[in-house]
Enzyme design. Structure first.
Site, PDB file in Angstrom:
ATOM      1  N   GLU A  56      18.104  10.270 -38.029  1.00  0.00           N
ATOM      2  CA  GLU A  56      16.746  10.138 -38.560  1.00  0.00           C
ATOM      3  C   GLU A  56      16.790  10.586 -40.014  1.00  0.00           C
ATOM      4  O   GLU A  56      17.142  11.726 -40.306  1.00  0.00           O
ATOM      5  CB  GLU A  56      15.781  11.000 -37.745  1.00  0.00           C
ATOM      6  CG  GLU A  56      14.334  10.529 -37.798  1.00  0.00           C
ATOM      7  CD  GLU A  56      13.688  10.829 -39.132  1.00  0.00           C
ATOM      8  OE1 GLU A  56      12.978   9.949 -39.658  1.00  0.00           O
ATOM      9  OE2 GLU A  56      13.895  11.950 -39.657  1.00  0.00           O
ATOM     10  N   SER A  57      16.465   9.687 -40.931  1.00  0.00           N
ATOM     11  CA  SER A  57      16.731   9.927 -42.347  1.00  0.00           C
ATOM     12  C   SER A  57      15.993  11.144 -42.902  1.00  0.00           C
ATOM     13  O   SER A  57      16.568  11.917 -43.678  1.00  0.00           O
ATOM     14  CB  SER A  57      16.394   8.680 -43.165  1.00  0.00           C
ATOM     15  OG  SER A  57      15.037   8.312 -43.010  1.00  0.00           O
ATOM     16  N   CYS A  87      22.976   3.060 -41.223  1.00  0.00           N
ATOM     17  CA  CYS A  87      21.593   3.186 -40.754  1.00  0.00           C
ATOM     18  C   CYS A  87      20.839   4.250 -41.562  1.00  0.00           C
ATOM     19  O   CYS A  87      20.529   4.042 -42.732  1.00  0.00           O
ATOM     20  CB  CYS A  87      21.570   3.454 -39.259  1.00  0.00           C
ATOM     21  SG  CYS A  87      19.956   3.159 -38.487  1.00  0.00           S
ATOM     22  N   ILE A 142      19.939  -0.130 -34.103  1.00  0.00           N
ATOM     23  CA  ILE A 142      19.115   0.836 -33.373  1.00  0.00           C
ATOM     24  C   ILE A 142      18.033   1.358 -34.317  1.00  0.00           C
ATOM     25  O   ILE A 142      18.324   2.135 -35.227  1.00  0.00           O
ATOM     26  CB  ILE A 142      19.961   2.004 -32.829  1.00  0.00           C
ATOM     27  CG1 ILE A 142      21.062   1.483 -31.899  1.00  0.00           C
ATOM     28  CG2 ILE A 142      19.071   3.007 -32.090  1.00  0.00           C
ATOM     29  CD1 ILE A 142      22.009   2.547 -31.399  1.00  0.00           C
ATOM     30  N   HIS A 178      25.282   0.001 -36.731  1.00  0.00           N
ATOM     31  CA  HIS A 178      26.177   1.098 -36.341  1.00  0.00           C
ATOM     32  C   HIS A 178      27.556   0.561 -35.943  1.00  0.00           C
ATOM     33  O   HIS A 178      27.821   0.341 -34.753  1.00  0.00           O
ATOM     34  CB  HIS A 178      25.589   1.873 -35.162  1.00  0.00           C
ATOM     35  CG  HIS A 178      24.379   2.674 -35.492  1.00  0.00           C
ATOM     36  ND1 HIS A 178      24.437   4.004 -35.831  1.00  0.00           N
ATOM     37  CD2 HIS A 178      23.065   2.326 -35.538  1.00  0.00           C
ATOM     38  CE1 HIS A 178      23.216   4.457 -36.067  1.00  0.00           C
ATOM     39  NE2 HIS A 178      22.364   3.453 -35.899  1.00  0.00           N
ATOM     40  N   GLU A 180      30.196   2.168 -35.622  1.00  0.00           N
ATOM     41  CA  GLU A 180      30.883   3.168 -34.795  1.00  0.00           C
ATOM     42  C   GLU A 180      30.540   3.048 -33.321  1.00  0.00           C
ATOM     43  O   GLU A 180      31.216   3.646 -32.478  1.00  0.00           O
ATOM     44  CB  GLU A 180      30.556   4.586 -35.293  1.00  0.00           C
ATOM     45  CG  GLU A 180      29.193   5.139 -34.909  1.00  0.00           C
ATOM     46  CD  GLU A 180      28.042   4.638 -35.770  1.00  0.00           C
ATOM     47  OE1 GLU A 180      26.929   5.167 -35.630  1.00  0.00           O
ATOM     48  OE2 GLU A 180      28.256   3.716 -36.587  1.00  0.00           O
TER      49      GLU A 180
END
Length: 224
Positions: A56-57, A87, A142, A178, A180
């Site tokens: 969450e930025s 993201c 996401i 994402h 990863e």
């Protein structure tokens, strides 16, 4: 903060505050790359490239300040360290955020938070990316942002419809999805090369791909 311009830098760091830290480290290990968690100023020693994971930025930005890492990141970047944001990490790197003040502001672009909708709107697709891979690349979104504009010094790596999902300049890579969270190591390999580090030949990765798939929860994710 220790980050000398003349120091030998051959390690990829992953900011260990929030997000898919373990998954990024696993992908780097599969490439045979020296990698480590970065959580305090001393951890920047020897780091050629830093990955800012998703999460969450706003929370991530606050944690960076709480752990006194903002100055460390900017100083290391000025001295040559490369950065990849996925993201929420991409949001932190943008010079412009729709409706908000920017955070680190290291790549000339405008980004929209939650551009694809809520958590329930998350999805997986495959896309052709001939510059990086001969095969379609899996992408996991996401609650992803959308890149709405990039500057003249920013190269678009992947665009879907009217929005950009991957871009880079000479020093910074951003992906709104994402990498990863899939077995694909294409973007990790690209970032490692961007940092001037050699990695394991692709032919040697088949077994590790199979091992990663067998234990990955992403095999259960819906595909569209």
């Amino acid at each position: 903060m220790i980050y000398r311009e003349d120091s030998r830098r051959n390690t990829i760091g992953v900011l260990d505050l929030q997000g898919g830290v373990c998954e990024h480290l696993e992908h780097l290990e599969r490439l045979g790359i020296a990698c480590k968690r970065v959580k305090e100023p001393l951890d920047f020693e020897g780091v050629a490239g830093l990955i800012l994971p998703g999460g969450e930025s706003t929370c991530l930005s606050r944690l960076i300040r709480i752990f006194h890492l903002e100055g460390c990141i900017l100083d290391a970047f000025q001295k040559g360290m490369k950065i990849w944001g996925t993201c929420a990490g991409a949001i932190l790197l943008a010079t412009g955020i729709l409706g908000e003040r920017p955070h680190l502001g290291l790549i000339d672009m405008d980004i929209e938070r939650n551009g694809f909708g809520s958590q329930l709107d998350s999805f997986c697709i495959e896309a052709a990316l001939p510059e990086l891979s001969a095969d379609p690349v899996p992408l996991t979104f996401i609650r992803a942002p959308k890149i709405r504009r990039v500057g003249s010094d920013v190269r678009i790596l992947l665009q879907l419809q009217d929005y950009i999902v991957a871009a880079e300049n000479d020093r910074v890579l951003v992906t709104v999805f994402h990498p990863e969270l899939t077995p694909c190591i294409v973007f990790h390999k690209h970032f490692v090369h961007k940092c001037g580090i050699c990695c394991t030949p692709e032919d040697d990765l088949a077994d590790s791909d199979a091992q990663w798939n067998s234990r990955s929860w992403m095999r259960l994710a819906p595909h569209v």
